[in-house]
Structures are given as structure tokens and as C-alpha cells.
Design an enzyme around this catalytic site. Structure first.
Site, short mmCIF file in Angstrom:
data_model
loop_
_atom_site.label_atom_id
_atom_site.label_comp_id
_atom_site.label_asym_id
_atom_site.label_seq_id
_atom_site.Cartn_x
_atom_site.Cartn_y
_atom_site.Cartn_z
N ALA A 10 -1.32 -2.00 -2.53
CA ALA A 10 -1.17 -0.54 -2.49
C ALA A 10 -0.97 0.07 -3.86
O ALA A 10 -1.03 1.29 -4.01
CB ALA A 10 -0.04 -0.16 -1.55
N ARG A 15 -2.95 1.51 -14.92
CA ARG A 15 -3.29 1.01 -16.25
C ARG A 15 -4.76 0.58 -16.38
O ARG A 15 -5.24 0.31 -17.47
CB ARG A 15 -2.37 -0.17 -16.61
CG ARG A 15 -1.01 0.28 -17.09
CD ARG A 15 -0.06 -0.87 -17.23
NE ARG A 15 0.43 -1.32 -15.93
CZ ARG A 15 1.16 -2.43 -15.76
NH1 ARG A 15 1.45 -3.21 -16.78
NH2 ARG A 15 1.58 -2.76 -14.55
N GLN A 73 0.30 2.18 3.03
CA GLN A 73 1.62 2.50 2.47
C GLN A 73 1.39 3.80 1.69
O GLN A 73 0.86 3.78 0.58
CB GLN A 73 2.11 1.38 1.54
CG GLN A 73 3.50 1.65 0.99
CD GLN A 73 3.83 0.78 -0.22
OE1 GLN A 73 2.94 0.29 -0.92
NE2 GLN A 73 5.12 0.60 -0.47
N GLY A 101 -3.21 -8.40 -3.87
CA GLY A 101 -4.62 -8.02 -4.03
C GLY A 101 -5.12 -8.11 -5.46
O GLY A 101 -6.32 -8.21 -5.70
N GLY A 137 10.25 -11.30 -12.61
CA GLY A 137 11.58 -11.51 -12.05
C GLY A 137 12.02 -12.93 -12.38
O GLY A 137 11.20 -13.85 -12.44
C1 UD1 Z 1 6.72 -8.37 -8.80
C2 UD1 Z 1 8.03 -9.04 -8.47
C3 UD1 Z 1 8.48 -9.89 -9.65
C4 UD1 Z 1 7.40 -10.92 -9.97
C5 UD1 Z 1 6.05 -10.24 -10.20
C6 UD1 Z 1 4.99 -11.29 -10.29
C7 UD1 Z 1 9.17 -7.44 -7.02
C8 UD1 Z 1 10.24 -6.41 -6.94
N1 UD1 Z 1 8.99 -8.03 -8.22
O1 UD1 Z 1 6.98 -7.51 -9.90
O2 UD1 Z 1 9.68 -10.56 -9.34
O3 UD1 Z 1 7.80 -11.66 -11.11
O4 UD1 Z 1 5.73 -9.37 -9.10
O5 UD1 Z 1 3.78 -10.70 -10.66
O6 UD1 Z 1 8.53 -7.72 -6.05
N2 UD1 Z 1 2.72 -3.07 -4.41
C9 UD1 Z 1 2.50 -2.34 -3.27
N3 UD1 Z 1 3.32 -1.30 -2.98
C10 UD1 Z 1 4.37 -0.96 -3.77
C11 UD1 Z 1 4.57 -1.71 -4.94
C12 UD1 Z 1 3.76 -2.76 -5.24
O7 UD1 Z 1 1.56 -2.61 -2.52
O8 UD1 Z 1 5.06 -0.01 -3.41
C13 UD1 Z 1 1.82 -4.20 -4.71
C14 UD1 Z 1 1.04 -3.96 -5.98
O9 UD1 Z 1 -0.23 -3.41 -5.68
C15 UD1 Z 1 0.92 -5.36 -6.56
C16 UD1 Z 1 2.15 -6.09 -6.02
O10 UD1 Z 1 2.63 -5.34 -4.94
O11 UD1 Z 1 -0.21 -6.01 -6.07
C17 UD1 Z 1 3.23 -6.30 -7.06
O12 UD1 Z 1 3.72 -5.06 -7.49
P1 UD1 Z 1 4.13 -4.79 -8.98
O13 UD1 Z 1 4.64 -3.41 -9.08
O14 UD1 Z 1 3.06 -5.21 -9.90
O15 UD1 Z 1 5.38 -5.79 -9.12
P2 UD1 Z 1 5.97 -6.36 -10.44
O16 UD1 Z 1 6.80 -5.32 -11.08
O17 UD1 Z 1 4.92 -6.99 -11.26
#
Ligand code: UD1
Ligand code: CA
Length: 456
Positions: A10, A15, A73, A101, A137
Site C-alpha cells: 500500500a 521516492r 488500505q 510488494g 528495525g
Molecule cells: C519495515 C519494518 C522494519 C524492517 C523493514 C525491512 C515496520 C514498522 N518496520 O520498516 O523493522 O527492518 O521494514 O525492510 O514494519 N506498507 C503498507 N501500508 C503502510 C505502511 C507500509 O502497505 O501503512 C507497506 C509498504 O508498501 C512496504 C512495506 O509495507 O511494502 C514496508 O513499509 P515501510 O514503510 O517501507 O517500512 P520500513 O520503514 O522500511
């Protein structure tokens, strides 16, 4: 054990700076999400649910045929919030595996190992020791080495930031307990988001032992946030493919200068020179040699055929021992039988060229049915289009078409016929005869060039 898979997709992918949703950007010629869906399907799950963001219609449309469910979402409130949207669609399943994804190279083998780690306990994470874990994380373990919690980079103190074991994001959990944990995750953190990582501490509080396993390599768990990372992963993907090909007996002049954007099947002793681009489904039989700078899309090439430099071949079938190019263009519907030669600046479309026939220079063959051992002279054009319709040209075995002939279709040239150079053929040319259709050459004895007039 019934397995459900949630793919989180989602995120807006800001970027990427693109009008195209991030997960539709291609890697190896396929959208990022396509790679993840393939890895997911390889595990033979009961159900796959993709969480897409606001305006995800383009993503759904691109995967209209995929065996998955979609949930939206609407607002990106964090990874736990995203997964929560998918849970109703995964209700009743024993275990839920979470994929991303935008992390396209995850392998089914690594996921199987994660599932094994998660078979004995309600939660298992994919973690890795990284030389530089910035942005990830961190995994906090106790004195016994048991996982206690995950701290996001932005919420970590300097001591925690020094930890190199990082959370890769992938996890597998018992369905019912996961739903419970997700309901208890709050958003009191640096980003004000619902962190999926917080379920780890909740599991530990519930007395659950959290298992972990590591990916086979780091490309597998690398995500795409911008085009620089996408290009880096593309290279990693191409390098792996090139290695697989070489191990299967294919010679690559330079493994870094081959691009496969589809499926390439090669028999042993195929050799590919530099800057070959493969698209769609391409099959190369044993001993095929492809010269530098060729583009091959959806085609089948027979044994020992040589494709010289800078050919573009699409939707074509070529037999054994043929020689194509340099600078030839084979368009869809071209069928070149064994031992044919098609040379520079020759274009074929919807045309069959019989065994041993040749068109070596500067020719267009469209909608033509050409027999065996035919010689098509330089500059021959099949005039297949009258401005409204396309018409066929038929040329019998052993015919000889003189240079610079125009064959105005529909038209037939009989077997063994010879067409004089420069002819415009509009009617049937009978077998075994010489047919000429051009102005007769004349010479005028005593003729004088006009002179410049002296009177003004
Ligand atoms: C997340 C992890 C982090 C891990 C990293 C690995 C969490 C809080 N943190 O961080 O511990 O080291 O991935 O890459 O989970 N997404 C949604 N909806 C949202 C937010 C995100 O679908 O509301 C999806 C994004 O499209 C993406 C994935 O979830 O594919 C990860 O989200 P992102 O914001 O990149 O998480 P990180 O901050 O990288
Ligand atoms: Ca990320």
C-alpha cells in the site's frame, strides 16, 4: 496446516517520483509485484491477499488474472494497520505469512525455511546480520539469545542502533494469535504509526518463543524505494540469471551485458555476444550464436543458426543452420526454414521462407509464401498493401527474383521462374520462364546534349 499469504503493497512509493505505482515498475521485464506473487504461489497457499493503497486500480488491473484477493488500505497508517486490513480475508487459516510488494527477489526456498522455523512456534521472523543495518528495525535478544522485541531505527537508542541483526520484515504467525496481536498494537512511537514489528514484544509477553531464520542472500530481502535501488536489484537479478545460463552450458561474452526480460530457454552451446536483449519467451536450440546488440522477443531459433550483429527478431520461428543479419528485422509471423539466409536491411513479416532460400540484402517480404532454394535479389519488395488491404505474394521453388523488383500483390511467381531485374510484376509470372516488366533499354545514335544558348 492452511497457509494464507498477505502481501503489503500500500505504500505510495513517493521516492520513485513516478506516476506509475511502485509495485508496477518492472524488474527483469515483469512488475515487482509479479515476482512476489510468483514466489507466493510457489508455496501453494490457501489464499493470497494483496493490500493496496488508495488508487490501486492500476495495480489490480495489471494483475486481473492473478489468483489473489485485494483489500484496500485507504490511509497508510503503518505496517500493522496494513496487515490488519488483510486479516478478515485470511480468517480461519492456520498460519499467515507476510510478504512485501516491493521486495521482489525473495525466494520460495527462503520462505519455506521461514515456514519451517514457524512450524514449532506461533511467530517466526526473517532476520539478518547486516554490515550496515541503517534504516532497519533492530532485533533485541536476551542473555539466552531469545528474541525479546524489535526496535525501529527512529525509536532506537545509540546502543540499540549498534545492533547489526536487522528485521527483514518477513514473518509467519499463527492466524488467530496474529489477529489478536494486531488488535493490541498501538501507535505511540516516533512516526505515530502502527508498527507490525510491535507484535514481537506482544508475543513475548504472551510467553511465546519467537523463532528466526536468515535469508540465503541479501538481494532476496532488498526492497525497492527509489530507482537507484531498483537498478541495483535489476543487476543482481540479471547476474543470477546469467550465472544459471552459464552453468547450463551457455557462453556469455560478458555476463554483465545480457538482459533477460522474460523467459529464456537455451540448449547447451548457445553463445551470446554482448548487449543481447531477450524479451517475452525465447527458445534457442543448441549451437545458436547470437551476435552483439540483438533484440530477440518471443521467438524460437533452431540448432546451429547464426544471428549476426544488430538484428531485431520478434514473433518469428527460424529453423536449423540459418544465417540472419547483420541488421535484419524479422517481424511477427516470420517462418524461416532450415538453411535460409536473410541479410542486412531485410525485413520479413508474416512470411514463410522455404528451406535454402535467400534474401541477402535490402528487401521487404510481407505476407509472402516463398518456396525452397529461391533467390530474392537485392532491393526486392513485396508490395503487399494497396492502401486498404493486405495481399499475399506466392513464389515457387527455385525461382530467381532479379534485383530491385516490385512484386505487386496479390501475385504469383511460378516455380523456377526468373524475374528480370527492375521489374514491376503485377500479373502471374509463369513457371520456368523469364518475365520482364520494365521499359526496354534504348540508345539514340547521333543524339546531342542541349547546349547553353548564346543569345539572351
Ligand atoms: C519495515 C519494518 C522494519 C524492517 C523493514 C525491512 C515496520 C514498522 N518496520 O520498516 O523493522 O527492518 O521494514 O525492510 O514494519 N506498507 C503498507 N501500508 C503502510 C505502511 C507500509 O502497505 O501503512 C507497506 C509498504 O508498501 C512496504 C512495506 O509495507 O511494502 C514496508 O513499509 P515501510 O514503510 O517501507 O517500512 P520500513 O520503514 O522500511
Ligand atoms: Ca522499507
Amino acid at each position: 496446516m492452511k497457509l494464507g499469504i498477505a502481501i503489503l503493497a500500500a505504500g505510495r512509493g513517493k521516492r520513485m517520483r513516478s506516476a506509475t505505482p511502485k509495485v508496477l515498475h518492472p524488474l527483469g521485464g515483469r512488475p515487482l509485484l509479479g515476482h512476489v506473487l510468483t514466489a507466493a504461489a510457489a508455496l501453494d497457499p490457501e489464499r493470497i491477499v494483496v493490500v493496496h493503497g488508495h488508487g490501486g486500480e492500476a495495480v489490480r488491473a495489471a494483475f486481473a488474472e492473478a489468483p489473489c484477493d485485494w483489500v484496500e488500505q485507504a490511509e497508510q497508517l503503518g505496517t500493522a494497520h496494513a496487515l490488519r486490513q488483510a486479516m478478515p480475508a485470511l480468517a480461519g487459516l492456520d498460519r499467515v505469512l507476510v510478504l512485501y510488494g516491493d521486495v521482489p527477489l525473495i525466494s520460495p526456498e527462503t520462505l519455506r525455511r521461514l515456514l519451517e522455523a514457524g512450524a514449532e512456534t506461533p511467530l517466526a521472523l526473517l532476520t539478518a546480520e547486516l554490515p550496515d543495518p541503517t534504516g532497519y528495525g533492530r532485533i533485541l535478544r536476551d542473555a539466552e539469545g531469545q528474541i525479546r522485541t524489535i526496535v525501529e531505527e527512529r525509536d532506537a537508542n545509540p546502543e540499540q542502533q549498534a545492533i547489526r541483526e536487522a528485521n527483514m520484515g518477513f514473518l509467519v504467525a499463527e492466524g488467530a494469535r496474529l489477529a489478536d496481536w494486531l488488535g493490541r498494537v498501538g501507535n505511540d512511537n516516533a512516526q505515530g504509526e502502527y508498527y507490525l514489528t510491535d507484535i514481537t514484544a506482544l508475543a513475548v509477553t504472551d510467553g511465546v518463543r519467537v523463532a528466526s531464520c536468515a535469508p540465503a542472500n541479501l538481494d532476496e530481502v532488498s526492497g525497492v524505494n527509489d530507482r537507484v535501488q531498483l537498478a541495483a536489484l535489476e543487476r543482481a537479478y540479471q547476474r543470477r540469471l546469467a550465472e544459471t545460463l552459464m552453468r547450463a552450458g551457455v557462453s556469455l561474452a560478458d555476463p554483465a551485458r545480457l538482459d533477460v526480460r522474460g523467459q529464456l530457454q537455451c540448449e547447451p552451446d548457445v553463445s551470446l555476444d554482448v548487449n543481447v536483449v531477450i524479451e517475452g519467451e525465447v527458445r534457442l536450440a543448441s549451437g545458436v550464436r547470437v551476435g552483439p546488440g540483438c533484440v530477440l522477443r518471443d521467438c524460437v531459433i533452431g540448432p546451429e543458426t547464426e544471428i549476426l550483429a544488430h538484428c531485431v527478431i520478434e514473433g518469428a520461428e527460424v529453423g536449423a543452420g540459418a544465417r540472419i543479419g547483420p541488421f535484419a528485422r524479422l517481424r511477427p509471423g516470420s517462418r524461416l526454414e532450415d538453411d535460409t539466409h536473410v541479410g542486412n536491411f531485410v525485413e520479413t513479416k508474416n512470411t514463410r521462407l522455404g528451406r535454402g532460400s535467400k534474401a541477402n540484402h535490402l528487401t521487404y517480404l510481407g505476407d509472402a509464401e516463398i518456396g525452397e532454394r529461391v533467390n530474392v535479389g537485392a532491393g526486392t519488395i513485396t508490395c503487399n498493401y494497396d492502401g486498404a488491404n493486405k495481399w499475399p505474394t506466392r513464389i515457387g521453388d527455385d525461382a530467381f527474383i532479379g534485383s530491385n523488383s516490385a512484386l505487386v500483390a496479390p501475385v504469383t511467381v511460378g516455380a523456377g521462374a526468373t524475374i528480370g531485374a527492375g521489374s514491376v510484376i503485377t500479373r502471374e509470372a509463369p513457371a520456368e520462364q523469364l518475365t520482364l516488366a520494365r521499359a526496354r533499354q534504348q540508345s539514340l545514335p547521333g543524339w546531342q546534349r542541349p547546349r547553353k544558348s548564346t543569345t539572351s
